[in-house]
Scaffold this motif. Sequence first.
Motif, PDB file in Angstrom:
ATOM      1  N   ALA A  19      16.477  63.612  21.241  1.00  0.00           N
ATOM      2  CA  ALA A  19      15.926  63.926  22.556  1.00  0.00           C
ATOM      3  C   ALA A  19      15.333  62.687  23.201  1.00  0.00           C
ATOM      4  N   GLY A  20      15.029  62.805  24.489  1.00  0.00           N
ATOM      5  CA  GLY A  20      14.436  61.693  25.201  1.00  0.00           C
ATOM      6  C   GLY A  20      15.458  60.799  25.881  1.00  0.00           C
ATOM      7  N   GLY A  21      16.680  61.306  26.054  1.00  0.00           N
ATOM      8  CA  GLY A  21      17.691  60.542  26.771  1.00  0.00           C
ATOM      9  C   GLY A  21      18.641  59.745  25.923  1.00  0.00           C
ATOM     10  N   VAL A  22      18.575  59.897  24.601  1.00  0.00           N
ATOM     11  CA  VAL A  22      19.456  59.130  23.709  1.00  0.00           C
ATOM     12  C   VAL A  22      20.816  59.797  23.557  1.00  0.00           C
ATOM     13  N   SER A  23      20.817  61.099  23.255  1.00  0.00           N
ATOM     14  CA  SER A  23      22.071  61.818  22.991  1.00  0.00           C
ATOM     15  C   SER A  23      22.702  62.295  24.303  1.00  0.00           C
ATOM     16  N   VAL A  24      23.261  61.358  25.014  1.00  0.00           N
ATOM     17  CA  VAL A  24      23.876  61.630  26.303  1.00  0.00           C
ATOM     18  C   VAL A  24      25.318  62.109  26.110  1.00  0.00           C
ATOM     19  N   PRO A  25      25.928  62.708  27.146  1.00  0.00           N
ATOM     20  CA  PRO A  25      27.292  63.234  27.008  1.00  0.00           C
ATOM     21  C   PRO A  25      28.317  62.221  26.521  1.00  0.00           C
ATOM     22  N   ARG A  26      28.230  60.967  26.988  1.00  0.00           N
ATOM     23  CA  ARG A  26      29.249  59.992  26.575  1.00  0.00           C
ATOM     24  C   ARG A  26      29.159  59.689  25.078  1.00  0.00           C
ATOM     25  N   LEU A  27      27.975  59.762  24.498  1.00  0.00           N
ATOM     26  CA  LEU A  27      27.837  59.546  23.060  1.00  0.00           C
ATOM     27  C   LEU A  27      28.426  60.720  22.295  1.00  0.00           C
ATOM     28  N   ALA A  28      28.051  61.919  22.682  1.00  0.00           N
ATOM     29  CA  ALA A  28      28.571  63.112  22.002  1.00  0.00           C
ATOM     30  C   ALA A  28      30.089  63.187  22.106  1.00  0.00           C
ATOM     31  N   ALA A 242      22.257  52.542  18.108  1.00  0.00           N
ATOM     32  CA  ALA A 242      22.605  51.231  18.668  1.00  0.00           C
ATOM     33  C   ALA A 242      23.968  51.209  19.340  1.00  0.00           C
ATOM     34  N   ALA A 243      24.687  52.313  19.323  1.00  0.00           N
ATOM     35  CA  ALA A 243      26.018  52.357  19.939  1.00  0.00           C
ATOM     36  C   ALA A 243      25.918  52.127  21.441  1.00  0.00           C
ATOM     37  N   PRO A 244      26.912  51.497  22.041  1.00  0.00           N
ATOM     38  CA  PRO A 244      26.865  51.274  23.493  1.00  0.00           C
ATOM     39  C   PRO A 244      26.823  52.582  24.281  1.00  0.00           C
ATOM     40  N   GLU A 245      27.343  53.666  23.714  1.00  0.00           N
ATOM     41  CA  GLU A 245      27.314  54.956  24.412  1.00  0.00           C
ATOM     42  C   GLU A 245      25.953  55.639  24.334  1.00  0.00           C
ATOM     43  N   SER A 246      25.098  55.187  23.424  1.00  0.00           N
ATOM     44  CA  SER A 246      23.769  55.761  23.276  1.00  0.00           C
ATOM     45  C   SER A 246      22.939  55.535  24.528  1.00  0.00           C
ATOM     46  N   GLY A 247      22.111  56.508  24.878  1.00  0.00           N
ATOM     47  CA  GLY A 247      21.238  56.359  26.034  1.00  0.00           C
ATOM     48  C   GLY A 247      19.917  55.698  25.714  1.00  0.00           C
ATOM     49  N   ALA A 248      19.745  55.218  24.496  1.00  0.00           N
ATOM     50  CA  ALA A 248      18.499  54.548  24.109  1.00  0.00           C
ATOM     51  C   ALA A 248      18.289  53.289  24.933  1.00  0.00           C
ATOM     52  N   HIS A 249      17.027  52.968  25.180  1.00  0.00           N
ATOM     53  CA  HIS A 249      16.671  51.745  25.897  1.00  0.00           C
ATOM     54  C   HIS A 249      17.152  50.535  25.094  1.00  0.00           C
ATOM     55  N   ASP A 250      17.607  49.499  25.785  1.00  0.00           N
ATOM     56  CA  ASP A 250      18.090  48.295  25.103  1.00  0.00           C
ATOM     57  C   ASP A 250      17.020  47.705  24.181  1.00  0.00           C
ATOM     58  N   VAL A 251      15.764  47.765  24.599  1.00  0.00           N
ATOM     59  CA  VAL A 251      14.672  47.255  23.767  1.00  0.00           C
ATOM     60  C   VAL A 251      14.593  48.020  22.456  1.00  0.00           C
ATOM     61  N   HIS A 252      14.806  49.330  22.527  1.00  0.00           N
ATOM     62  CA  HIS A 252      14.793  50.190  21.336  1.00  0.00           C
ATOM     63  C   HIS A 252      15.952  49.817  20.415  1.00  0.00           C
ATOM     64  N   LYS A 253      17.138  49.648  20.990  1.00  0.00           N
ATOM     65  CA  LYS A 253      18.309  49.291  20.190  1.00  0.00           C
ATOM     66  C   LYS A 253      18.101  47.959  19.465  1.00  0.00           C
ATOM     67  N   GLN A 254      17.583  46.982  20.188  1.00  0.00           N
ATOM     68  CA  GLN A 254      17.384  45.655  19.600  1.00  0.00           C
ATOM     69  C   GLN A 254      16.321  45.665  18.508  1.00  0.00           C
ATOM     70  N   ALA A 255      15.333  46.547  18.649  1.00  0.00           N
ATOM     71  CA  ALA A 255      14.239  46.591  17.672  1.00  0.00           C
ATOM     72  C   ALA A 255      14.704  47.064  16.301  1.00  0.00           C
ATOM     73  N   LEU A 256      15.792  47.820  16.253  1.00  0.00           N
ATOM     74  CA  LEU A 256      16.255  48.381  14.979  1.00  0.00           C
ATOM     75  C   LEU A 256      16.484  47.314  13.920  1.00  0.00           C
ATOM     76  N   THR A 257      17.024  46.178  14.335  1.00  0.00           N
ATOM     77  CA  THR A 257      17.333  45.099  13.381  1.00  0.00           C
ATOM     78  C   THR A 257      16.497  43.847  13.629  1.00  0.00           C
ATOM     79  N   ASN A 258      15.498  43.966  14.488  1.00  0.00           N
ATOM     80  CA  ASN A 258      14.597  42.843  14.756  1.00  0.00           C
ATOM     81  C   ASN A 258      13.689  42.638  13.545  1.00  0.00           C
ATOM     82  N   PRO A 259      13.660  41.429  12.963  1.00  0.00           N
ATOM     83  CA  PRO A 259      12.818  41.182  11.782  1.00  0.00           C
ATOM     84  C   PRO A 259      11.339  41.462  12.014  1.00  0.00           C
TER      85      PRO A 259
END
Length: 358
Positions: A19-28, A242-259
């Motif tokens: 929820a919160g805009g991540v699971s958008v139609p293009r991802l599903a 982190a998929a390009p189709e995900s609606g997650a904010h770019d900052v959120h995606k980058q944080a996943l693997t940020n040391p």
Amino acid sequence: MSSALTDLFPHPIVQAPMAGGVSVPRLAAAVSDAGGLGFLAAGYKTADGMYQEIKQLRGLTGRPFGVNLFMPQPEYADPAAVEVYAHQLAGEATWYETELGDPDSGRDDGYDAKLAVLLDNPVPVVSFHFGIPSSEALESLRRAGTFTLVTATTPEEALAVQYAGADAVIAQGVEAGGHQGTHRDLPEQDGSGLGLLSLVAQVRETVTLPIVAAGGIMRGSQIAAVLAAGASAAQLGTAFLAAPESGAHDVHKQALTNPLYVRTELTRAFSGRPARGLVNRFLREHGPYAPAAYPEVHHLTAPLRKAAAKAKDAQGMALWAGQGHRLARELPAGQLVEILAAELDAARTALSDKGDLR
């Protein structure tokens, strides 16, 4: 696994509804088209907003998909505790130049209206989080041709799911990113959740329902492990974040693997309910003081989270992520499904070969 579910998607891979805009139609759509089961998250949306996303998804894919609903929450929060927390967050509101949200903005997430839409316009799969729908609701969905799943975090909750009449149970381990789907929010049980493999094995011996395993799964070999433990499919959220189709904010995606973000933690800081996210400043400073008050705290912090995202300030955002976040791969969702399926096949082959050696 019930053929009613396996017939819907060839690979035992379910994209978690975030929820919160991540699971958008293009991802599903991308996940479903690749042979997994894509999901929309209806949480925090209006009934019409959910319906519009379903229409959009149907225009993108002819494959089966699911929709997830949040169950209405009982009124047990202490208003005084919420007020104290609001005072603590006053500095955050000043920093982000915004107002705190109204904690009394609603508790049911439009559940009845959303359920009515799903009964009038049936979808292949509906799942539920934060509790169990009534047996009547589950039966109505079944008559409409919808397969139903309900999240459980303990064997006892899984048994209650079976008694209610759901078609399958999602066994969510403590490793999972985002909100724990406990049926009751009991602060005295914070931190006592079961690890996924242990949970799946116990649920397998408690209920006869098909099990979808969720929690920290990032590789096909892990899918093989939960299948061996008794699950029929695996649900992955952070892996698709982190998929390009995900609606997650770019900052959120980058944080996943940020040391900079070395670990995750269950916290009530952002919503008032235990949810696993990357440890950042907001979580460290406010997590220890956040009351058990969902969705009051969620409403309270919503403007702060929105302002932090607008400012691209990861230290003030709710960076939901599972324990396996460092294994995230920035790949198109369909390609990720294919890779996960190949890794699963390789793991199965390796186990078979070892069996032959014995």
